[in-house]
Design an enzyme around this catalytic site. Structure first.
Site, short mmCIF file in Angstrom:
data_model
loop_
_atom_site.label_atom_id
_atom_site.label_comp_id
_atom_site.label_asym_id
_atom_site.label_seq_id
_atom_site.Cartn_x
_atom_site.Cartn_y
_atom_site.Cartn_z
N HIS A 73 6.83 1.00 -0.82
CA HIS A 73 5.52 0.25 -1.28
C HIS A 73 4.76 -0.52 -0.07
O HIS A 73 5.15 -0.37 1.44
CB HIS A 73 6.12 -1.04 -1.37
CG HIS A 73 6.28 -0.92 -3.07
ND1 HIS A 73 6.02 -0.10 -3.76
CD2 HIS A 73 7.66 -0.99 -3.41
CE1 HIS A 73 7.06 -0.75 -5.55
NE2 HIS A 73 7.35 -0.81 -4.70
N CYS A 87 1.30 3.80 -1.69
CA CYS A 87 0.45 2.90 -2.30
C CYS A 87 -0.88 2.98 -0.90
O CYS A 87 -0.56 2.77 -0.01
CB CYS A 87 0.36 2.01 -2.87
SG CYS A 87 0.99 1.85 -4.54
N SER A 109 -0.43 5.17 -5.64
CA SER A 109 -0.22 6.68 -5.77
C SER A 109 1.23 5.99 -6.81
O SER A 109 1.54 5.43 -6.95
CB SER A 109 0.82 6.80 -4.23
OG SER A 109 0.65 7.43 -3.10
#
Lengths: 620, 324
Positions: free
Chosen positions: B161, B203, B229
């Site tokens: 993340h 992301c 993402s």
């Protein structure tokens, strides 16, 4: 200089507040009520959404196959229940063991303070049976609970489904938490005994045998109530003891699975409607929300799940309802829904805490959080504060105006005269009102035997009627307390009393609303007008009548009728009165059995506060 | 000097000639082409930074790249695999000892020969930076070290993340793009790499390569700043998303590569266009000295030994004979 620090501006502000006090109070009251009614209007609500990351979406594959077998087990259970005449403990133990669970029993007994209509006896004895499905690979640190109450003649299908699910769950290897399958006797009493035994606490004075087997800290619990083979909708019950609600994520999970599987799901027994912009759609939402408010205000647990919440375990009850609808759902589908929910709860890493704990639901897909509904209550409390300033500045201004045109000596004389009814004069009505409250709390239970001897009533009726008698006797107080009062009859006396009473009411309502918003709001709706407008100078008879109408007891009476109306089961006055009496007895019983706080709150705090205002009315 | 190295290598490789397949047969003796890429060994550092069951897809991402990299020839001794959580043996896994990258459980990327070097709570920012820069305590075993030299091509793959300028490690700490760029600069100054390919699938991944300033770095990311993402597909039996989109299509692309492929980096840049990925993948080649079109995929993902078969016999001098 600032608005509040400049004495001139301050005086102007205070005189504005004093002059316009009544209109502002009225406006605030209407605004509070309008805000509350507007909460159900759909554009002002938020759609529910899953907040917990670990639970994610509903992407599991439910494969529970054995709905019919579960129903057959339920029938077997019903037969054994009838044969034994209570809970078939041996059969349950044997069946659970056959499914591979670790089975334990717990016996409990409780002496009721007075026998209620359901139990009709003083002593309630029973046995709980529970089986633990150990997680195959995980340490035994966390658990989930699935429970079904064993009611006489009812709820057999729920027990059957519970046993069917137990068998299915036993064959899966993906459980990371232990699952406890509990069948409790005597509904809430049995559940309370089990929870107390599980957590090693004894808060309500029940007698129970210690639990032989445990499963770790419970993360979530579901209680099943299913009384027919096919159902048309599932109802979710959230309200628990003292108006506590489970985390909204549990309701969100239920709703998400209902949508995925295609089962009709309701809350408060009412289906969702899409026409929020029409009047009937809006009134439907208001009705649903008002039902939730009523249920929350009553402070009683509306399902077996209600007792879990006190231990910070998120729990809800799922009721199967069979009404006349075309589309019917069978037991396999319900089993799949529960399987899906439990698989998602299995993925939890911590307790549910991401979503709201305080909310109102006008429908299952929309909610109102505490940040949105509290201002309604705040507007009502503001009225009390405005009245406070009004009274306080009234005294101040009267002294001030007396001072303007007089010599200093006269000022001293006037001020000493006017401040003579000090704190002590207020103390007497306070003490007497609270003593009456204590009498209302203790006398009904204590003297029920005496009442039964002298009057031809049952114990329950004796308790309730004694309570009502004490309540009514309290109305006669003002005529007696005057004999003890030194500052009776003076203008300043009742002003000081009103100051204290309004402040007391504001603090009381504030604290109540924090814990149980619905109870606080309903009490505020009725008591704030009382507090705001009662003085000794208003017409006595009319205001006495209004005061009695707005007293807690009458509020309860009207709430009972209103509640029945909302549920579309209106009652006649006779039945309503009987229902009212049973509500009072149930409230007293709830307090002694489970620790519900509504009865002591009303008896020891709200009623004395109302008596203070009654005192003020009859000051002269 | 290059020619000397070439002949020495040829002599040593001559002994192990039969071990290599004939696909690596190059007809003409061309020392220049032999070292056209400049590297002699390949390393891979594959990191998954997320823990918890619902981050299954990050572990699956990393294991997919691990699988490809191993298949194309990089041995376990040259791979540093860091997985922050154990999905295969998680209590919630209905298929224990497996990690699937495709629904219907077609591809078990966990296999039976996976070697995880940093596991669980050992995957921290500090350990990651120590691995990159080589500043490890003397007691660290070889399997946990990145023993690269100035002729090593390193593949670094990160997933988890992330946000604008940071990547989250294990829910408790973050690595910023500045720290990463400085770590790479340390590597360059210590001559710990020849060329480095950095791939990140999080992301807002493109923010992580914005700050690079060392030479010979090429970077790919799964999404631009401000974009998330997305994950690819859930598996209902397991109950989680199995992979992220970018790595899913990257894996699909890599499955077509074999050690003799001549596919170059420009094809890698085209993996997962916006229509498939929803996010816009990005890449950065300005710090790279060679033209990306001339860089082979196997320069980073595989460990291709270029073999030149010689027909002539070389007489080894006496001291070497007696040694044998």
């Amino acid at each position: 200089m600032g608005l509040l620090s400049d004495p001139n501006r301050r005086r102007a502000l205070i005189s504005l507040l004093t002059r316009l006090n009544t209109p502002i109070c009225l406006v605030c009251y209407m605004a509070g009520v309008a805000w509350f009614m507007g909460l159900a209007f759909e554009p002002f609500t938020l759609r529910t959404y899953m907040s917990e990351n670990a639970m994610g979406s509903t992407m599991v594959e439910e494969r529970f196959p054995a709905g019919e077998r579960a129903l057959a087990t339920g029938r077997e259970f019903a037969a054994h229940k009838k044969k034994v005449g209570g809970m078939p403990v041996d059969w349950l133990v044997k069946t659970m063991q056959a499914r591979g669970l670790e089975v334990f029993t717990q016996s409990f007994s409780r002496t009721l303070p007075f026998p209620d209509e359901n139990k009709e006896r003083y002593m309630v004895k029973g046995t709980n049976v529970y089986g633990i499905l150990r997680a195959p690979r995980a340490p035994r640190t966390e658990a989930l609970v699935l429970s079904a109450p064993c009611s006489p003649g009812d709820n057999n299908q729920a027990v059957g489904l519970l046993l069917g699910l137990a068998q299915y769950f036993r064959n899966q290897i993906y459980w990371a938490k232990d699952i406890i399958f509990l069948v409790n006797e005597h509904d809430l009493i049995g559940m309370q005994a089990w929870l107390e035994g599980y957590h090693h606490t004894n808060t309500t004075g029940m007698d129970w045998s210690p639990l032989q087997g445990r499963g770790g800290s419970i993360q979530a619990a579901l209680s099943l109530e299913l009384s027919s083979d096919v159902i048309t909708s599932l109802d979710l019950v959230l309200e628990g003891l003292n108006g506590q609600l489970p985390n909204l994520d549990l309701a969100n999970l239920f709703y998400a699975f209902c949508q995925k599987i295609g089962v009709l799901c309701t809350i408060q027994g009412k289906l969702q409607r899409n026409d929020w912009d029409s009047v009937s759609g809006y009134s439907h939402a208001v009705q649903t929300m008002m039902l939730m408010v009523m249920k929350q205000a009553s402070g009683r647990p509306w399902g077996d799940h209600g007792l879990f919440l006190r231990y910070h375990i998120e729990a809800a009850t799922i009721k199967g309802i069979n009404s006349f609808r075309q589309y019917k759902t069978d037991a396999t589908t319900i089993g799949r829904l529960l399987e899906g929910m439990y698989r998602k709860l299995n993925n939890l890493l911590e307790r549910l805490h991401q979503s709201y704990f305080f909310y109102l639901m006008p429908s299952l897909s929309h909610f109102v959080s505490i940040g949105y509904y509290m201002p309604a209550f705040g507007l009502l409390t503001v009225i009390l504060l405005l009245r406070e300033t009004h009274i306080f500045t009234g005294r101040y201004l009267s002294i001030y105006s007396a001072c303007i045109g007089n010599s200093p000596l006269l000022i001293k004389y006037v001020s000493s005269q006017q401040s003579s009814p000090g704190v002590l004069s207020v103390l007497t009505p306070l003490v007497i009102s609270h003593l009456t409250g204590v009498a209302l709390y203790t006398l009904p239970i204590r003297f029920q035997e005496m009442a039964v001897e002298h009057f031809p009533v049952s114990e329950t009726e004796a308790v309730v009627l004694t309570a009502i008698a004490v309540y009514t006797a309290g109305l006669a107080l003002p005529h007696n307390t005057h004999r003890f009062l030194s500052g009776e009859g003076t203008e300043q006396g009742w002003r000081v009393l009103k100051l204290v009473a309004v402040l007391y009411l504001a603090v009381l309502l504030g604290c109540t609303a924090l814990i149980n918003f619905s109870l606080g709001f309903i009490l505020a709706l009725t008591l704030v007008p009382v507090a705001a407008f009662v003085t000794p100078h208003i017409p006595k008879v009319l205001s006495a009548f209004i005061l009695v109408i707005l007293s807690p007891a009458c509020t309860l009476l009207f709430s009972v009728f209103f509640f029945q109306e909302l549920q579309e089961m209106p009652v006649s006055f006779q039945d309503g009165w009987l229902l009212y009496l049973s509500v009072i007895s149930q409230g007293i019983l709830d307090h002694f059995l489970y620790g519900s706080l509504v009865y002591p709150l009303i008896a020891l705090l709200v009623y004395p506060c109302w008596l203070l205002f009654w005192n003020i009315l009859f000051w002269k | 000097m290059l020619a000397l190295c070439a002949s020495q290598l040829t002599a040593i490789l001559d002994m192990n000639l039969l071990a290599f397949s004939s696909r690596n047969y190059i007809k003409h003796d061309n020392a220049g082409q032999f070292f056209s890429s400049g590297h002699t060994n390949n390393w891979a550092v594959l990191v998954c930074t997320s823990r918890f069951w619902f981050n299954y897809r990050h572990v699956a991402n990393t294991l997919s790249v691990y699988r490809s990299v191993k298949r194309l020839g990089i041995p376990d001794s040259h791979i540093v695999l860091m997985l922050a959580d154990d999905m295969a043996c998680n209590h919630r896994n209905p298929k224990p000892a497996t990690v699937f990258s495709h629904k219907n459980m077609e591809l078990n990327v966990y296999g039976d020969d996976v070697e995880v070097d940093y596991r669980g709570y050992e995957v921290t920012v500090e350990n990651f930076l120590r691995v990159l820069t080589g500043r490890l305590p003397p007691s660290t075993p070889r399997s946990k070290r990145l023993l690269s030299d100035d002729r090593s091509n390193i593949l670094i793959y990160l997933t988890g993340h992330g946000g604008n300028g940071f990547l989250k490690f294990q829910d408790s700490e973050e690595i910023s793009n500045v720290e990463l760029a400085d770590a790479f600069e340390q590597m360059w100054q210590k001559r710990r790499y020849n060329e480095l390919l950095f791939i990140i699938d999080t992301c807002q991944g493109a923010s992580m390569y914005e700050r690079f300033y060392s030479p010979n770095l090429m970077a790919l990311a799964s999404s631009q700043v401000g974009e998330d993402s997305l994950s690819h597909q859930p598996d209902l039996a397991i109950g989680v998303h199995l992979m992220d989109r970018y790595t899913f299509y990257l894996l699909e692309f890599l499955e077509d590569i074999h050690p003799a492929s001549k596919t170059n980096m420009n094809d890698l840049f085209k993996v997962c266009p916006k229509s498939q990925c929803v996010s816009t993948p990005g890449h950065r080649t300005d710090l790279f000295l060679r033209d990306p079109g001339s860089v082979l995929i196997t320069d980073f993902f595989g460990s291709v030994r270029k073999v030149e078969i010689t027909m002539e016999t070389i007489n080894l001098t006496d001291p070497i004979n007696s040694f044998r």
